[in-house]
Design a protein around this motif. Structure first.
Motif, mmCIF file in Angstrom:
data_model
loop_
_atom_site.group_PDB
_atom_site.id
_atom_site.type_symbol
_atom_site.label_atom_id
_atom_site.label_comp_id
_atom_site.label_asym_id
_atom_site.label_seq_id
_atom_site.Cartn_x
_atom_site.Cartn_y
_atom_site.Cartn_z
ATOM 1 N N UNK A 113 0.866 -1.170 0.000
ATOM 2 C CA UNK A 113 0.000 0.000 0.000
ATOM 3 C C UNK A 113 0.907 1.227 0.000
ATOM 4 N N UNK A 114 0.465 2.268 -0.672
ATOM 5 C CA UNK A 114 1.259 3.494 -0.764
ATOM 6 C C UNK A 114 0.388 4.674 -0.371
ATOM 7 N N UNK A 115 0.972 5.572 0.372
ATOM 8 C CA UNK A 115 0.247 6.762 0.786
ATOM 9 C C UNK A 115 1.014 8.020 0.467
ATOM 10 N N UNK A 116 0.271 9.094 0.277
ATOM 11 C CA UNK A 116 0.840 10.437 0.186
ATOM 12 C C UNK A 116 0.432 11.208 1.432
ATOM 13 N N UNK A 117 1.375 11.909 2.003
ATOM 14 C CA UNK A 117 1.174 12.709 3.200
ATOM 15 C C UNK A 117 1.758 14.096 2.956
ATOM 16 N N UNK A 118 1.370 15.037 3.791
ATOM 17 C CA UNK A 118 1.957 16.363 3.684
ATOM 18 C C UNK A 118 2.111 16.967 5.071
ATOM 19 N N UNK A 119 3.038 17.898 5.143
ATOM 20 C CA UNK A 119 3.326 18.517 6.426
ATOM 21 C C UNK A 119 3.768 19.952 6.227
ATOM 22 N N UNK A 120 3.240 20.823 7.074
ATOM 23 C CA UNK A 120 3.688 22.208 7.119
ATOM 24 C C UNK A 120 4.370 22.433 8.457
ATOM 25 N N UNK B 220 -5.663 -4.288 -6.212
ATOM 26 C CA UNK B 220 -6.831 -3.761 -6.924
ATOM 27 C C UNK B 220 -6.847 -2.241 -6.971
ATOM 28 N N UNK B 221 -5.840 -1.610 -6.367
ATOM 29 C CA UNK B 221 -5.698 -0.151 -6.421
ATOM 30 C C UNK B 221 -6.937 0.577 -5.902
ATOM 31 N N UNK B 222 -7.487 0.095 -4.799
ATOM 32 C CA UNK B 222 -8.519 0.903 -4.135
ATOM 33 C C UNK B 222 -7.881 2.157 -3.572
ATOM 34 N N UNK C 1 -7.466 15.867 -6.276
ATOM 35 C CA UNK C 1 -6.252 15.051 -6.354
ATOM 36 C C UNK C 1 -6.617 13.640 -6.801
ATOM 37 N N UNK C 2 -5.689 13.014 -7.517
ATOM 38 C CA UNK C 2 -5.871 11.640 -7.955
ATOM 39 C C UNK C 2 -4.585 10.859 -7.739
ATOM 40 N N UNK C 3 -4.702 9.750 -7.042
ATOM 41 C CA UNK C 3 -3.552 8.879 -6.830
ATOM 42 C C UNK C 3 -3.646 7.714 -7.815
ATOM 43 N N UNK C 4 -2.498 7.311 -8.318
ATOM 44 C CA UNK C 4 -2.466 6.197 -9.268
ATOM 45 C C UNK C 4 -1.088 5.550 -9.213
ATOM 46 N N UNK C 5 -0.987 4.377 -9.794
ATOM 47 C CA UNK C 5 0.310 3.719 -9.822
ATOM 48 C C UNK C 5 0.586 3.147 -11.202
ATOM 49 N N UNK C 6 1.859 3.068 -11.529
ATOM 50 C CA UNK C 6 2.320 2.414 -12.752
ATOM 51 C C UNK C 6 3.307 1.336 -12.325
ATOM 52 N N UNK C 7 2.849 0.096 -12.310
ATOM 53 C CA UNK C 7 3.695 -0.996 -11.849
ATOM 54 C C UNK C 7 4.922 -1.197 -12.701
ATOM 55 N N UNK C 8 4.791 -0.928 -13.998
ATOM 56 C CA UNK C 8 5.930 -1.124 -14.895
ATOM 57 C C UNK C 8 7.062 -0.149 -14.598
ATOM 58 N N UNK C 9 6.713 0.992 -13.998
ATOM 59 C CA UNK C 9 7.716 1.992 -13.653
ATOM 60 C C UNK C 9 8.015 1.990 -12.158
ATOM 61 N N UNK D 236 4.355 5.543 -8.033
ATOM 62 C CA UNK D 236 3.010 5.994 -7.663
ATOM 63 C C UNK D 236 2.960 7.499 -7.874
ATOM 64 N N UNK D 237 1.839 7.961 -8.394
ATOM 65 C CA UNK D 237 1.682 9.372 -8.727
ATOM 66 C C UNK D 237 0.604 10.017 -7.875
ATOM 67 N N UNK D 238 0.720 11.316 -7.738
ATOM 68 C CA UNK D 238 -0.343 12.123 -7.155
ATOM 69 C C UNK D 238 -0.572 13.302 -8.090
ATOM 70 N N UNK D 239 -1.657 13.223 -8.836
ATOM 71 C CA UNK D 239 -2.045 14.317 -9.717
ATOM 72 C C UNK D 239 -2.830 15.322 -8.879
ATOM 73 N N UNK D 240 -2.367 16.562 -8.864
ATOM 74 C CA UNK D 240 -2.995 17.586 -8.038
ATOM 75 C C UNK D 240 -3.485 18.712 -8.926
ATOM 76 N N UNK D 241 -4.788 18.918 -8.927
ATOM 77 C CA UNK D 241 -5.412 19.975 -9.728
ATOM 78 C C UNK D 241 -6.052 21.009 -8.815
ATOM 79 N N UNK D 242 -6.356 22.144 -9.381
ATOM 80 C CA UNK D 242 -7.022 23.228 -8.643
ATOM 81 C C UNK D 242 -6.316 23.502 -7.322
ATOM 82 N N UNK D 243 -5.029 23.626 -7.389
ATOM 83 C CA UNK D 243 -4.240 23.823 -6.169
ATOM 84 C C UNK D 243 -4.538 25.169 -5.532
ATOM 85 N N UNK D 244 -4.525 25.166 -4.216
ATOM 86 C CA UNK D 244 -4.814 26.368 -3.434
ATOM 87 C C UNK D 244 -3.660 26.629 -2.475
ATOM 88 N N UNK D 245 -3.529 27.851 -1.985
ATOM 89 C CA UNK D 245 -2.432 28.144 -1.054
ATOM 90 C C UNK D 245 -2.384 27.205 0.150
#
Length: 130
Positions: free
Chosen positions: A33-40, A55-57, A68-76, A79-88
């Motif tokens: 399992x893979x997670x994205x986290x953030x910290x200020x 199954x990539x739930x 935001x959308x998380x996804x993975x590419x096993x061949x590479x 794991x990605x995190x696509x971030x749209x409509x970013x705010x301060x």
């Protein structure tokens, strides 16, 4: 030696997009399992999103859901995190982490405390500003 490396951070204007990548050496991310986290500064690290093995739930924090959308590419082995409509308020250091967990229920993965995740990257800075 296991290493996770985040990339793709940077400076973006409000409303903009970034895609973060989490690459791994020494382990197969699609077996974890893979997670994205953030910290200020001055705040605790918070979960952003996670993805199960097999199954990539996925699961998202309420404040990023729909943007935001998380996804993975096993061949590479990435794991990605696509971030749209970013705010301060999305400004933070973003970390990826891997968890040795065979289950596929993303909500269960989401509930695992950060201290119990097995592997962490060094982080990448995302700054959303004019």
């Amino acid at each position: 030696q296991v290493q996770l490396v985040e990339s793709g951070g940077g400076l973006v204007q409000p409303g903009g997009s970034l895609t973060l990548s989490c690459g791994a050496s020494g382990l197969r991310l699609d077996y974890h399992a893979v997670g994205w986290f953030r910290q200020v500064p001055g705040k605790e690290r918070e979960g952003v999103s996670c993805i199960s093995r097999s199954v990539d739930n996925t699961y998202y924090a309420d404040n990023v859901k729909g943007r935001f959308t998380i996804s993975r590419d096993g061949s590479k082995n990435t794991v990605y995190l696509q971030m749209n409509s970013l705010q301060p308020e999305d400004t933070a250091v973003y970390y990826c982490a891997a968890l040795r967990y065979n289950g596929t229920r993303a909500q269960v993965i989401w509930s695992v405390p950060t201290r119990l995740w097995d592997y962490w990257g060094q982080g990448t800075q995302v700054t959303v500003s004019e």
